[in-house]
Write an enzyme that holds these catalytic residues in place. Sequence first.
Site, PDB file in Angstrom:
ATOM      1  N   CYS A   1      -3.675   5.463  -2.250  1.00 11.77           N
ATOM      2  CA  CYS A   1      -4.158   4.615  -3.331  1.00 11.77           C
ATOM      3  C   CYS A   1      -4.215   5.443  -4.603  1.00 11.77           C
ATOM      4  O   CYS A   1      -4.842   6.506  -4.622  1.00 11.77           O
ATOM      5  CB  CYS A   1      -5.541   4.057  -3.000  1.00 11.77           C
ATOM      6  SG  CYS A   1      -6.249   3.134  -4.375  1.00 11.77           S
TER       7      CYS A   1
ATOM      8  N   ASN B   1      -0.717   5.890   5.082  1.00 12.54           N
ATOM      9  CA  ASN B   1      -1.294   4.975   6.069  1.00 12.54           C
ATOM     10  C   ASN B   1      -0.889   5.401   7.483  1.00 12.54           C
ATOM     11  O   ASN B   1       0.091   6.109   7.671  1.00 12.54           O
ATOM     12  CB  ASN B   1      -0.743   3.558   5.855  1.00 12.54           C
ATOM     13  CG  ASN B   1      -1.311   2.880   4.644  1.00 12.54           C
ATOM     14  OD1 ASN B   1      -1.079   3.306   3.536  1.00 12.54           O
ATOM     15  ND2 ASN B   1      -2.060   1.827   4.864  1.00 12.54           N
TER      16      ASN B   1
ATOM     17  N   ASP C   1       0.839  -1.202   0.000  1.00 10.18           N
ATOM     18  CA  ASP C   1       0.000   0.000   0.000  1.00 10.18           C
ATOM     19  C   ASP C   1       0.873   1.250   0.000  1.00 10.18           C
ATOM     20  O   ASP C   1       0.490   2.282  -0.574  1.00 10.18           O
ATOM     21  CB  ASP C   1      -0.899  -0.009   1.249  1.00 10.18           C
ATOM     22  CG  ASP C   1      -2.190   0.770   1.054  1.00 10.18           C
ATOM     23  OD1 ASP C   1      -2.495   1.134  -0.096  1.00 10.18           O
ATOM     24  OD2 ASP C   1      -2.888   1.021   2.055  1.00 10.18           O
TER      25      ASP C   1
ATOM     26  N   HIS D   1      -7.740  -1.147   9.053  1.00 14.55           N
ATOM     27  CA  HIS D   1      -6.759  -0.512   8.170  1.00 14.55           C
ATOM     28  C   HIS D   1      -7.134   0.969   8.060  1.00 14.55           C
ATOM     29  O   HIS D   1      -8.197   1.295   7.538  1.00 14.55           O
ATOM     30  CB  HIS D   1      -6.840  -1.237   6.819  1.00 14.55           C
ATOM     31  CG  HIS D   1      -6.020  -0.682   5.708  1.00 14.55           C
ATOM     32  ND1 HIS D   1      -4.995  -1.408   5.127  1.00 14.55           N
ATOM     33  CD2 HIS D   1      -6.065   0.485   5.025  1.00 14.55           C
ATOM     34  CE1 HIS D   1      -4.458  -0.701   4.133  1.00 14.55           C
ATOM     35  NE2 HIS D   1      -5.094   0.444   4.049  1.00 14.55           N
TER      36      HIS D   1
HETATM   37  N1  COA Z   1      -1.830  -9.134 -13.042  1.00 13.49           N
HETATM   38  C1  COA Z   1      -1.127  -8.793 -14.141  1.00 13.49           C
HETATM   39  N2  COA Z   1      -1.698  -8.473 -15.317  1.00 13.49           N
HETATM   40  C2  COA Z   1      -3.034  -8.534 -15.391  1.00 13.49           C
HETATM   41  C3  COA Z   1      -3.815  -8.881 -14.289  1.00 13.49           C
HETATM   42  C4  COA Z   1      -3.162  -9.182 -13.068  1.00 13.49           C
HETATM   43  N3  COA Z   1      -3.836  -9.493 -11.977  1.00 13.49           N
HETATM   44  N4  COA Z   1      -5.107  -8.839 -14.648  1.00 13.49           N
HETATM   45  C5  COA Z   1      -5.152  -8.467 -15.944  1.00 13.49           C
HETATM   46  N5  COA Z   1      -3.887  -8.288 -16.388  1.00 13.49           N
HETATM   47  C6  COA Z   1      -3.478  -7.868 -17.730  1.00 13.49           C
HETATM   48  C7  COA Z   1      -4.133  -8.651 -18.843  1.00 13.49           C
HETATM   49  O1  COA Z   1      -3.402  -9.806 -19.117  1.00 13.49           O
HETATM   50  C8  COA Z   1      -4.110  -7.662 -19.983  1.00 13.49           C
HETATM   51  O2  COA Z   1      -2.791  -7.579 -20.486  1.00 13.49           O
HETATM   52  P1  COA Z   1      -2.517  -7.159 -22.007  1.00 13.49           P
HETATM   53  O3  COA Z   1      -3.000  -5.759 -22.165  1.00 13.49           O
HETATM   54  O4  COA Z   1      -1.032  -7.262 -22.130  1.00 13.49           O
HETATM   55  O5  COA Z   1      -3.289  -8.159 -22.836  1.00 13.49           O
HETATM   56  C9  COA Z   1      -4.365  -6.334 -19.286  1.00 13.49           C
HETATM   57  O6  COA Z   1      -3.928  -6.522 -17.926  1.00 13.49           O
HETATM   58  C10 COA Z   1      -5.829  -5.925 -19.301  1.00 13.49           C
HETATM   59  O7  COA Z   1      -6.606  -7.005 -18.812  1.00 13.49           O
HETATM   60  P2  COA Z   1      -8.137  -6.845 -18.373  1.00 13.49           P
HETATM   61  O8  COA Z   1      -8.596  -8.125 -17.809  1.00 13.49           O
HETATM   62  O9  COA Z   1      -8.913  -6.225 -19.495  1.00 13.49           O
HETATM   63  O10 COA Z   1      -7.986  -5.862 -17.155  1.00 13.49           O
HETATM   64  P3  COA Z   1      -8.508  -4.382 -16.993  1.00 13.49           P
HETATM   65  O11 COA Z   1      -7.873  -3.478 -17.971  1.00 13.49           O
HETATM   66  O12 COA Z   1      -9.982  -4.410 -16.859  1.00 13.49           O
HETATM   67  O13 COA Z   1      -7.840  -4.039 -15.567  1.00 13.49           O
HETATM   68  C11 COA Z   1      -7.094  -4.875 -13.449  1.00 13.49           C
HETATM   69  C12 COA Z   1      -8.237  -4.750 -14.414  1.00 13.49           C
HETATM   70  C13 COA Z   1      -7.652  -5.457 -12.169  1.00 13.49           C
HETATM   71  C14 COA Z   1      -6.033  -5.785 -14.025  1.00 13.49           C
HETATM   72  C15 COA Z   1      -6.455  -3.499 -13.208  1.00 13.49           C
HETATM   73  O14 COA Z   1      -7.460  -2.554 -13.010  1.00 13.49           O
HETATM   74  C16 COA Z   1      -5.543  -3.503 -12.000  1.00 13.49           C
HETATM   75  O15 COA Z   1      -4.491  -4.127 -12.002  1.00 13.49           O
HETATM   76  N6  COA Z   1      -5.921  -2.789 -10.945  1.00 13.49           N
HETATM   77  C17 COA Z   1      -5.124  -2.773  -9.750  1.00 13.49           C
HETATM   78  C18 COA Z   1      -5.697  -1.807  -8.804  1.00 13.49           C
HETATM   79  C19 COA Z   1      -4.851  -1.686  -7.568  1.00 13.49           C
HETATM   80  O16 COA Z   1      -3.820  -2.301  -7.387  1.00 13.49           O
HETATM   81  N7  COA Z   1      -5.308  -0.815  -6.675  1.00 13.49           N
HETATM   82  C20 COA Z   1      -4.629  -0.552  -5.463  1.00 13.49           C
HETATM   83  C21 COA Z   1      -4.870  -1.564  -4.430  1.00 13.49           C
HETATM   84  S1  COA Z   1      -6.521  -1.614  -3.820  1.00 13.49           S
HETATM   85 ZN    ZN Z   2      -4.797   1.533   2.306  1.00 11.55          ZN
END
Ligand code: COA
Ligand code: ZN
Length: 311
Positions: A236, A245, A13, A203
């Site tokens: 975030c 945090n 985080d 948290h």
């Molecule tokens: N780890 C790594 N890559 C991932 C993944 C994961 N968990 N989930 C999806 N991907 C990749 C896919 O393979 C795809 O790759 P490409 O463009 O090379 O083909 C790309 O990401 C898009 O995939 P998609 O399923 O369409 O995801 P999205 O664009 O709807 O994004 C998340 C969804 C969840 C992957 C993205 O929003 C994310 O990583 N969010 C993290 C938020 C976060 O960490 N917040 C802070 C903590 S709460």
């Molecule tokens: Zn937090």
Amino acid sequence: MERVIVNDVGPRDGLQNDPATVSPGERARLIRALVAAGVPAVEAVSFVSPKAVPKMAGAAEVIGALDLDAADVSALIPNHKGYELARAAGVRSVAVVLSATDTMNRKNINMDLDTTRRVCAEIVEQACRDGLTGRAYVSVALGCPYEGDVPEARIESLSAAMFDAGAAEVIVADTIGAGNPRQVRSLFERLVQEFGAERLSAHFHDTRALALANAWQALECGIRKFDASIGGLGGCPFAPGAAGNLATEDLVGLLHQCGYDTGIDLTALVSVVDQVEALVGHPVGGRSLPWLRKNLAAIHTGTGADTSGIP
Ligand code: COA
Ligand code: ZN
């Protein structure tokens, strides 16, 4: 002395939102230093899209460089792909992220609330089948940057859904630091009554300087497990207004002064804050850090500084 478990989320985080990019090797070194200081649980990484959160790239490398027997090392997981990557990396404890509002889920992980609840439940169920520990964040529980107030009943029902799926723990997260002690008391009393304190964790973010007061209030409600972040790192990227945090050193100082045991060596912890500062290249630290830095040496050498209450 009663034990309180501190889970340091700084490596995840914290660093996910820092201007500095810290390499996987350096992140692993930081985590090892936290564990050496006695921190029993660390949220080490997230298995998320490196496009969405570039700072968390290399999660498998971080995990591969850690002794998973030395502490409870967990990973944050946003979706099924993240779960599979975490499992392949050898992670034994995963935390899914279920935000309490539709908009926050869309902004954070590109799914609506119903879909997120379903996916989180599926991942927790899968983790149970695979012999992993599945935990669940219920995020923006005390206020959402997009939708404002969140009804307590929704936090309760989302928590229930996660427990029904087999979650070992629900982490109630004030992601943007919007809550005050009165709200914390009301929410945690309700959740403790419904689910039991031993299955809940808290948290807090320090956006309005209320994180420590909120932690104290949750403690008074029976909560004995807290997230905190070394040096107060944090925020975030998808929740506007989220500040750092609750700093681990502030929380541990509070707990020790009030007679709780954490197993953490506060002097060693302050050395880890120094290490974090060197890693990110800017000052970090909770509000007690100047006092701790000034007095810890004197405490250990017994030279009569202001040592009241600090073990
Ligand atoms: N780890 C790594 N890559 C991932 C993944 C994961 N968990 N989930 C999806 N991907 C990749 C896919 O393979 C795809 O790759 P490409 O463009 O090379 O083909 C790309 O990401 C898009 O995939 P998609 O399923 O369409 O995801 P999205 O664009 O709807 O994004 C998340 C969804 C969840 C992957 C993205 O929003 C994310 O990583 N969010 C993290 C938020 C976060 O960490 N917040 C802070 C903590 S709460
Ligand atoms: Zn937090």
